[in-house]
Every structure is written in structure tokens, then in C-alpha cells.
Design an enzyme around this catalytic site. Structure first.
Site, PDB file in Angstrom:
ATOM      1  N   ASP A 277       0.811  -1.228   0.000  1.00  0.00           N
ATOM      2  CA  ASP A 277       0.000   0.000   0.000  1.00  0.00           C
ATOM      3  C   ASP A 277       0.845   1.279   0.000  1.00  0.00           C
ATOM      4  OD1 ASP A 277      -2.682  -0.714  -0.200  1.00  0.00           O
ATOM      5  OD2 ASP A 277      -2.926  -1.051   1.952  1.00  0.00           O
TER       6      ASP A 277
ATOM      7  N   ARG B 183      -0.007  -1.703   7.586  1.00  0.00           N
ATOM      8  CA  ARG B 183       0.636  -0.508   7.021  1.00  0.00           C
ATOM      9  C   ARG B 183       1.607   0.167   7.992  1.00  0.00           C
ATOM     10  NH1 ARG B 183      -2.754   3.481   3.397  1.00  0.00           N
ATOM     11  NH2 ARG B 183      -0.598   3.865   2.744  1.00  0.00           N
TER      12      ARG B 183
ATOM     13  N   ARG C 112     -10.297   5.742  10.490  1.00  0.00           N
ATOM     14  CA  ARG C 112      -8.860   5.557  10.622  1.00  0.00           C
ATOM     15  C   ARG C 112      -8.288   6.495  11.692  1.00  0.00           C
ATOM     16  NH1 ARG C 112      -6.720   2.751   6.096  1.00  0.00           N
ATOM     17  NH2 ARG C 112      -8.346   1.337   5.391  1.00  0.00           N
TER      18      ARG C 112
ATOM     19  N   HIS D 222     -11.712   7.650   4.416  1.00  0.00           N
ATOM     20  CA  HIS D 222     -10.740   8.718   4.687  1.00  0.00           C
ATOM     21  C   HIS D 222     -11.385  10.043   4.284  1.00  0.00           C
ATOM     22  CE1 HIS D 222      -6.793   6.157   4.400  1.00  0.00           C
ATOM     23  NE2 HIS D 222      -6.914   6.607   5.633  1.00  0.00           N
TER      24      HIS D 222
ATOM     25  N   CYS E 205      -4.737  10.111  -2.834  1.00  0.00           N
ATOM     26  CA  CYS E 205      -4.139   9.077  -1.983  1.00  0.00           C
ATOM     27  C   CYS E 205      -2.679   8.828  -2.363  1.00  0.00           C
ATOM     28  CB  CYS E 205      -4.892   7.763  -2.110  1.00  0.00           C
ATOM     29  SG  CYS E 205      -6.593   7.846  -1.579  1.00  0.00           S
TER      30      CYS E 205
END
Ligand code: ARG
Length: 302
Positions: free
Chosen positions: A79, A104, A154, A183, A279
Site C-alpha cells: 500500500d 501498514r 482511521r 478517509h 491518496c
């Protein structure tokens, strides 16, 4: 919905400011786990295509006059291409991420290290130690003097307080409620960070946060559900040119009608991991002052 043709005034209003971005090539991109509703590990990714699409975005930024620095990808971190999540950099302050998912977590020190080595423009760079969970620019959006911050999936609310203390800026907390728009940067985009002009999809937010947005940003562009689910709000704007994920056709018209220059970017392979243009792009807001000085110097001594 009617689209009004922008008058000269709207075009005159929009101006580009050169940006400094940090991006990471999708060399090891894959969907091997599912930490958002878009990710399906049983569905293959086409990595060469992902790399070609990502490279076209880098080229589009550079062609528009922006600086793109590259972070070395790390094997085993599929990612990492979503560089917006790794760190938040503003006014000489860097807040590295503290990821919500263990998958992550190892990305954060890689970002922190890059910032530690590349802080040439600042006399006293400050790299903070994150305490609460935060996914950086995935959930933090910079306005002229405030910061919009998402929570709910998140980034934790406690991180908003940390950000306010660290930057000395007012942080407006917004609660995200749609798991597909997990997000802030897939639910809202800042189009003009000098005049605080934004676009967002209201239903991505709790009723309280919708009211807050309507009060603070009466002139915002309201995106449709179809455009939000096409990652249309995952844009990057330099103040005039807006790099808009392909597929968000109506939003592109709305953006053009407000006097910006939309450029369509196809990142269909990276959508499989649950992200798009923004992103993949960490903006180094920290380098803004330095760049303006550099530009002025350039203007006076051509
Ligand atoms: N697969 C990544 C994750 O779920 C995608 C991150 C998208 N990044 C963003 N800024 N919205 O964490």
C-alpha cells in the site's frame, strides 16, 4: 442540476501556486489483505498498468510545473503507493502517521526517515512523535489557516488535538460515516487553499458534521454519490488546475463551472486498493514559503 458558465471573474480568481509532492511508485503494489471495502484480495491487479497510470500522474504534475520527489518503495508493503497516508508536513512541522492497521504500520518510519533527510528548507525541522492513530493527509486537509480533519474509521479524534497543538492552527473535526468513504480525502477536497473553496459529498459525514460544513463553506461544490464512489473527490488542486480521477464526469463539470481547469486522471488499477489521485500524493505544505521565495528570486533575475 444546472451548470452555470463561469464568468471572467471566476477564471481571474483561480491561480496556480507551485506545489511540492512526495510520491512512491507502485513497484510492489498488490491487494493481499482487505482493510477497506474496495479491496478484494481474490481479484488480480495489473502491476505494469498500475505503474503506467501512476507514471502518467507524475508526468501530469511535472508538466504543470510542480515538483515531485520520490520515496523508495519497500518490498512487502503493497500500500506504499498511497503516499498521502505516510506523513503530514506543514510549515516546517512533520507529523508521521500512526496507522490504524498493522499491515501498514512499517510505512510510517520510512516516511519519517525521508523527512528527516530532506528537510533542507528549514532551519529547525521538527519531526513529531505521533501518539494517537493518524493517517496523515488521508484525513487532514489544509486550508488557508485552518485544517479540516476526519475521524470515524482511521484517524482518531485525539489526533486532531495533537495536530492543533503541534501546528497552532484551528482544526475542524469532521465525522465520517460511510465505510466506503473511510478517509477524509475520498469525501472532501480542497480546490482553493487560499480562499478555502472546497467540494464534498454531504452523506459521507454525520448530521452534525454536515451542518458544520454547510455553515463554514456555504459556497462549496456538493458532489453526487456516483462521483464520490468513483473517487471523484480524491482530487489534487494547485489552485487552478485540478487533477480529477477519471469517471467523475459531473464533478469535473462542476469544477470547470467554478473556474478551475480540470484534468482527468485514470488510476483504475489503484482504485482496487481503495484510492486514487490524492491518496497517491503527499503534499509538502512545509515547502510553500521556501518555494515562493525561490520563485520571487527567479522573477527578479530571469
Ligand atoms: N489500501 C489503502 C488503505 O486502506 C488505501 C489508502 C488510500 N489512501 C487515502 N489517502 N485515502 O489504507
Amino acid at each position: 442540476m444546472t451548470i452555470t458558465v463561469p464568468g471572467r471573474a471566476a477564471f481571474a480568481l483561480r491561480r496556480t501556486r507551485p506545489r511540492h509532492f512526495l510520491m512512491c511508485p507502485p513497484t510492489y503494489f498488490d491487494v493481499r489483505y482487505a482493510i477497506n471495502p474496495w479491496m478484494d484480495p481474490t481479484f488480480p491487479v495489473d502491476r505494469p498498468l498500475a505503474l503506467a497510470q501512476w507514471s502518467a500522474l507524475v508526468e501530469a504534475y511535472r508538466a504543470a510545473g510542480h515538483r515531485v520527489d520520490l520515496l523508495d518503495p519497500v518490498p512487502g508493503l503493497p500500500d506504499m503507493v498511497y503516499a498521502a497516508n505516510g506523513a503530514f508536513a506543514l510549515d516546517g512541522i512533520v507529523l508521521p502517521a500512526r496507522f490504524a492497521y498493522a499491515e501498514r504500520a512499517p510505512e510510517a518510519p520510512v516516511h519519517a526517515e525521508w523527512h528527516r533527510r530532506n528537510r533542507t528548507g528549514w532551519a529547525s525541522p521538527a519531526i513529531a512523535e505521533p501518539v494517537a492513530t493518524n493517517e496523515a493527509e488521508g484525513d487532514f486537509a489544509v486550508l488557508s489557516d485552518r485544517i479540516l480533519a476526519g475521524h470515524g474509521f482511521r484517524t482518531s479524534r485525539a489526533a486532531h488535538g495533537e495536530l492543533a497543538a503541534l501546528t497552532g492552527r484551528e482544526v475542524i473535526s469532521l465525522e465520517l460515516v460511510d465505510p466506503r468513504l473511510y478517509h477524509l480525502d475520498v469525501a472532501l477536497t480542497v480546490l482553493d487553499d487560499e480562499r478555502d473553496h472546497i467540494a464534498y459529498f454531504p452523506d459521507a459525514f454525520s448530521p452534525d458534521s454536515q451542518r458544520r460544513l454547510a455553515d463554514c463553506f456555504p459556497d462549496a461544490i456538493l458532489a453526487t454519490e456516483a462521483d464520490a464512489y468513483a473517487f471523484g473527490l480524491n482530487c489534487v488542486s494547485d489552485g487552478r488546475t485540478v487533477f480529477v480521477p477519471a469517471g467523475a464526469a459531473h464533478l469535473r463539470m462542476q469544477i470547470a463551472a467554478a473556474g478551475y481547469r480540470p484534468v482527468s486522471i485514470d488510476l483504475s488499477e489503484l482504485a482496487k486498493g481503495g484510492g486514487s489521485v490524492k491518496c497517491c500524493t503527499q503534499e509538502l505544505h512545509a515547502f510553500r514559503g521556501v518555494q515562493e521565495v525561490a520563485l520571487l528570486a527567479h522573477d527578479t533575475h530571469p
